[in-house]
Motif scaffolding. Sequence first.
Motif, PDB file in Angstrom:
ATOM      1  N   PRO A 102      -7.885  -5.219   1.075  1.00 56.03           N
ATOM      2  CA  PRO A 102      -6.747  -5.162   2.001  1.00 56.03           C
ATOM      3  C   PRO A 102      -6.601  -3.796   2.667  1.00 56.03           C
ATOM      4  CG  PRO A 102      -6.108  -6.162  -0.090  1.00 56.03           C
ATOM      5  CD  PRO A 102      -7.475  -5.574  -0.285  1.00 56.03           C
ATOM      6  N   SER A 103      -6.097  -3.805   3.882  1.00 59.41           N
ATOM      7  CA  SER A 103      -5.820  -2.576   4.617  1.00 59.41           C
ATOM      8  C   SER A 103      -4.671  -1.811   3.960  1.00 59.41           C
ATOM      9  CB  SER A 103      -5.448  -2.932   6.063  1.00 59.41           C
ATOM     10  OG  SER A 103      -4.671  -1.933   6.661  1.00 59.41           O
ATOM     11  N   ASP A 104      -4.671  -0.488   4.146  1.00 58.21           N
ATOM     12  CA  ASP A 104      -3.571   0.332   3.633  1.00 58.21           C
ATOM     13  C   ASP A 104      -2.232  -0.073   4.240  1.00 58.21           C
ATOM     14  OD1 ASP A 104      -4.938   1.864   1.814  1.00 58.21           O
ATOM     15  OD2 ASP A 104      -5.382   3.484   3.218  1.00 58.21           O
ATOM     16  N   GLN A 105      -2.271  -0.680   5.406  1.00 61.65           N
ATOM     17  CA  GLN A 105      -1.036  -1.145   6.026  1.00 61.65           C
ATOM     18  C   GLN A 105      -0.332  -2.155   5.120  1.00 61.65           C
ATOM     19  OE1 GLN A 105       0.573  -0.220   8.759  1.00 61.65           O
ATOM     20  NE2 GLN A 105       2.167  -1.774   8.547  1.00 61.65           N
ATOM     21  N   PHE A 106      -1.121  -3.073   4.530  1.00 56.71           N
ATOM     22  CA  PHE A 106      -0.552  -4.072   3.629  1.00 56.71           C
ATOM     23  C   PHE A 106      -0.029  -3.413   2.357  1.00 56.71           C
ATOM     24  CE2 PHE A 106      -3.529  -6.661   6.153  1.00 56.71           C
ATOM     25  CZ  PHE A 106      -2.697  -7.700   6.539  1.00 56.71           C
ATOM     26  N   GLN A 107      -0.752  -2.409   1.875  1.00 52.73           N
ATOM     27  CA  GLN A 107      -0.320  -1.758   0.643  1.00 52.73           C
ATOM     28  C   GLN A 107       0.961  -0.962   0.861  1.00 52.73           C
ATOM     29  OE1 GLN A 107      -2.051   0.862  -3.088  1.00 52.73           O
ATOM     30  NE2 GLN A 107      -3.258   0.736  -1.235  1.00 52.73           N
ATOM     31  N   ALA A 108       1.090  -0.338   2.023  1.00 55.63           N
ATOM     32  CA  ALA A 108       2.313   0.402   2.324  1.00 55.63           C
ATOM     33  C   ALA A 108       3.518  -0.537   2.331  1.00 55.63           C
ATOM     34  CB  ALA A 108       2.171   1.104   3.684  1.00 55.63           C
ATOM     35  N   VAL A 109       3.331  -1.702   2.943  1.00 57.92           N
ATOM     36  CA  VAL A 109       4.406  -2.701   2.962  1.00 57.92           C
ATOM     37  C   VAL A 109       4.703  -3.188   1.544  1.00 57.92           C
ATOM     38  CG1 VAL A 109       5.022  -5.034   3.729  1.00 57.92           C
ATOM     39  CG2 VAL A 109       3.928  -3.443   5.327  1.00 57.92           C
ATOM     40  N   ALA A 110       3.633  -3.423   0.770  1.00 55.57           N
ATOM     41  CA  ALA A 110       3.806  -3.908  -0.603  1.00 55.57           C
ATOM     42  C   ALA A 110       4.560  -2.890  -1.459  1.00 55.57           C
ATOM     43  CB  ALA A 110       2.441  -4.221  -1.220  1.00 55.57           C
ATOM     44  N   LEU A 111       4.233  -1.594  -1.301  1.00 59.08           N
ATOM     45  CA  LEU A 111       4.927  -0.551  -2.060  1.00 59.08           C
ATOM     46  C   LEU A 111       6.414  -0.511  -1.697  1.00 59.08           C
ATOM     47  CD1 LEU A 111       2.286   2.320  -1.918  1.00 59.08           C
ATOM     48  CD2 LEU A 111       3.187   1.274  -4.008  1.00 59.08           C
ATOM     49  N   ALA A 112       6.701  -0.664  -0.409  1.00 58.65           N
ATOM     50  CA  ALA A 112       8.105  -0.670   0.024  1.00 58.65           C
ATOM     51  C   ALA A 112       8.848  -1.873  -0.570  1.00 58.65           C
ATOM     52  CB  ALA A 112       8.172  -0.704   1.553  1.00 58.65           C
ATOM     53  N   LYS A 113       8.183  -3.010  -0.604  1.00 63.17           N
ATOM     54  CA  LYS A 113       8.810  -4.210  -1.164  1.00 63.17           C
ATOM     55  C   LYS A 113       8.977  -4.096  -2.669  1.00 63.17           C
ATOM     56  CE  LYS A 113       7.456  -7.536   2.406  1.00 63.17           C
ATOM     57  NZ  LYS A 113       6.689  -8.778   2.721  1.00 63.17           N
ATOM     58  N   LEU A 114       8.047  -3.390  -3.316  1.00 57.17           N
ATOM     59  CA  LEU A 114       8.163  -3.174  -4.760  1.00 57.17           C
ATOM     60  C   LEU A 114       9.399  -2.336  -5.071  1.00 57.17           C
ATOM     61  CD1 LEU A 114       6.749  -3.496  -7.572  1.00 57.17           C
ATOM     62  CD2 LEU A 114       5.675  -1.288  -7.131  1.00 57.17           C
ATOM     63  N   VAL A 115       9.588  -1.279  -4.299  1.00 64.80           N
ATOM     64  CA  VAL A 115      10.766  -0.428  -4.469  1.00 64.80           C
ATOM     65  C   VAL A 115      12.044  -1.227  -4.251  1.00 64.80           C
ATOM     66  CG1 VAL A 115      12.031   1.489  -3.427  1.00 64.80           C
ATOM     67  CG2 VAL A 115       9.585   1.727  -3.900  1.00 64.80           C
ATOM     68  N   LYS A 116      12.040  -2.060  -3.209  1.00 64.12           N
ATOM     69  CA  LYS A 116      13.215  -2.880  -2.910  1.00 64.12           C
ATOM     70  C   LYS A 116      13.443  -3.921  -3.997  1.00 64.12           C
ATOM     71  CE  LYS A 116      15.240  -5.717   0.767  1.00 64.12           C
ATOM     72  NZ  LYS A 116      15.019  -6.313   2.117  1.00 64.12           N
ATOM     73  N   HIS A 117      12.340  -4.476  -4.525  1.00 60.08           N
ATOM     74  CA  HIS A 117      12.420  -5.527  -5.545  1.00 60.08           C
ATOM     75  C   HIS A 117      13.184  -5.052  -6.772  1.00 60.08           C
ATOM     76  CE1 HIS A 117      11.024  -9.032  -7.872  1.00 60.08           C
ATOM     77  NE2 HIS A 117      10.790  -8.182  -8.862  1.00 60.08           N
ATOM     78  N   PHE A 118      12.976  -3.786  -7.159  1.00 59.49           N
ATOM     79  CA  PHE A 118      13.643  -3.259  -8.352  1.00 59.49           C
ATOM     80  C   PHE A 118      14.941  -2.520  -8.030  1.00 59.49           C
ATOM     81  CE2 PHE A 118       9.231  -3.679  -9.988  1.00 59.49           C
ATOM     82  CZ  PHE A 118       9.517  -4.529 -11.047  1.00 59.49           C
ATOM     83  N   GLY A 119      15.366  -2.539  -6.776  1.00 63.49           N
ATOM     84  CA  GLY A 119      16.670  -2.002  -6.403  1.00 63.49           C
ATOM     85  C   GLY A 119      16.771  -0.499  -6.347  1.00 63.49           C
ATOM     86  N   TRP A 120      15.635   0.169  -6.106  1.00 57.55           N
ATOM     87  CA  TRP A 120      15.653   1.635  -6.053  1.00 57.55           C
ATOM     88  C   TRP A 120      15.932   2.089  -4.620  1.00 57.55           C
ATOM     89  CZ3 TRP A 120      10.406   0.887  -8.723  1.00 57.55           C
ATOM     90  CH2 TRP A 120      10.605   0.680 -10.100  1.00 57.55           C
ATOM     91  N   THR A 121      16.941   2.923  -4.460  1.00 59.82           N
ATOM     92  CA  THR A 121      17.300   3.400  -3.120  1.00 59.82           C
ATOM     93  C   THR A 121      17.141   4.910  -2.976  1.00 59.82           C
ATOM     94  OG1 THR A 121      19.624   3.656  -3.760  1.00 59.82           O
ATOM     95  CG2 THR A 121      18.976   1.534  -2.805  1.00 59.82           C
TER      96      THR A 121
END
Length: 417
Positions: A102-121
Amino acid sequence: MHTMIYDYTSKPEPPQCSGSVDAVAVHVAFQLSNGLEPAFHPGERCSRSGMVMGVVAESGSTPSISISRIIGPFNIPQVSHFATCACLSDKQQYPTFFRTVPSDQFQAVALAKLVKHFGWTWIGAVRSTALVVVAFIAGGDMDILLKELARDPPPPRQWIGSEAWVTDTNFVSFGFCAGAIGFGIQKSVIPGLRDFLLDLSPSEVAASPLLTEFWEDAFDCKLGKNAAAGENVCDGTEDIKKLQSPYTDTSQLRITNMVYKAVYAIAHAIHNVVCHEKNFTSQCDKHSKLDSKQFFNKLKKVNFSQNGYDVSFDANGDPVAVYELVNWQKTESGDIELVTVGYYDSSLPMGQEFRINRNLSWVEGSEQVPVSVCSESCPPGTRKVLQKGKPICCYDCIPCPEGEISNATDSPDFPVL
């Protein structure tokens, strides 16, 4: 007809400037484009230049760009197993580039969603008051960072890692990163690979400079022709089946799995050009001349499952972004092991991309999801007032004025202190 599939992956070399790596990539790309490597044609009893249909290359993004710009105008597709730069998804510049990673673009989005998934702001970059630190960073840079932090270990932090370092076992010695979680390229056990790797004869080792170097390093001896006076000579009793090394460990194949998928993608495209379905059976003309443009079009449309993994490309030559969710967990002996605790699949509906199927171990061995916010939630009876000059997740909890009431958590207020 003769078809050649080239796998150009440079062996590890001492650190050098990227320019020299690019120069080698360009040199090989010209060789492939000109078909300089001879191929024997049994039907014609002659030898002539091979016809290059596809190239499995490269592991780095910069040399991949160099190769693509040379072989692209010849309609020769390139399938990379580890080049992750988002720039390579631009089909205007790299129309014949494909990749199984996968492109780093997908990983950047995935990392952002991971942070959101666990409620970290409230997320930090190396040091801040934040509990959670996201490190989307190359392995070499992460090594420098962790070595510096090890000199004066920081307070416990929850590390979130990218695939470049979070699945690298060389980093597990940094105990203060225990509990780290991040994305890993899907690993696979490739059928027959271990037996193939262990089936090395002495003549094969002696005939290959690369195998000779590996053999001498693995067994700490020198083959007869290389041995100097006083050096330990390999005597033929070396047993590769008893060797404990990354070479013989085929249980954690991640990048290798991407190569495996790339080769099969090219093989399927070739098959789809020379074979046609008729009366529910495949009829293949193995002597037909392969057209590079026709092959390129078939490669764009491949869609198959190999060894339990789906392989296909979107309009940009990218695969569906699927990652393993990897957690650094401490064992009873105090060692850190990499445990796959779930998966991320970008093709699933929004909010359903994560599938976590095992318990996670967080910072300091906690089983509870760590909280990392700038300000705690405001209880009923108070209202949120933003702090001047701070991000919107930073606020004070002010008691409601006389005559007003709030019966919900985090009741908003718009004036700024």
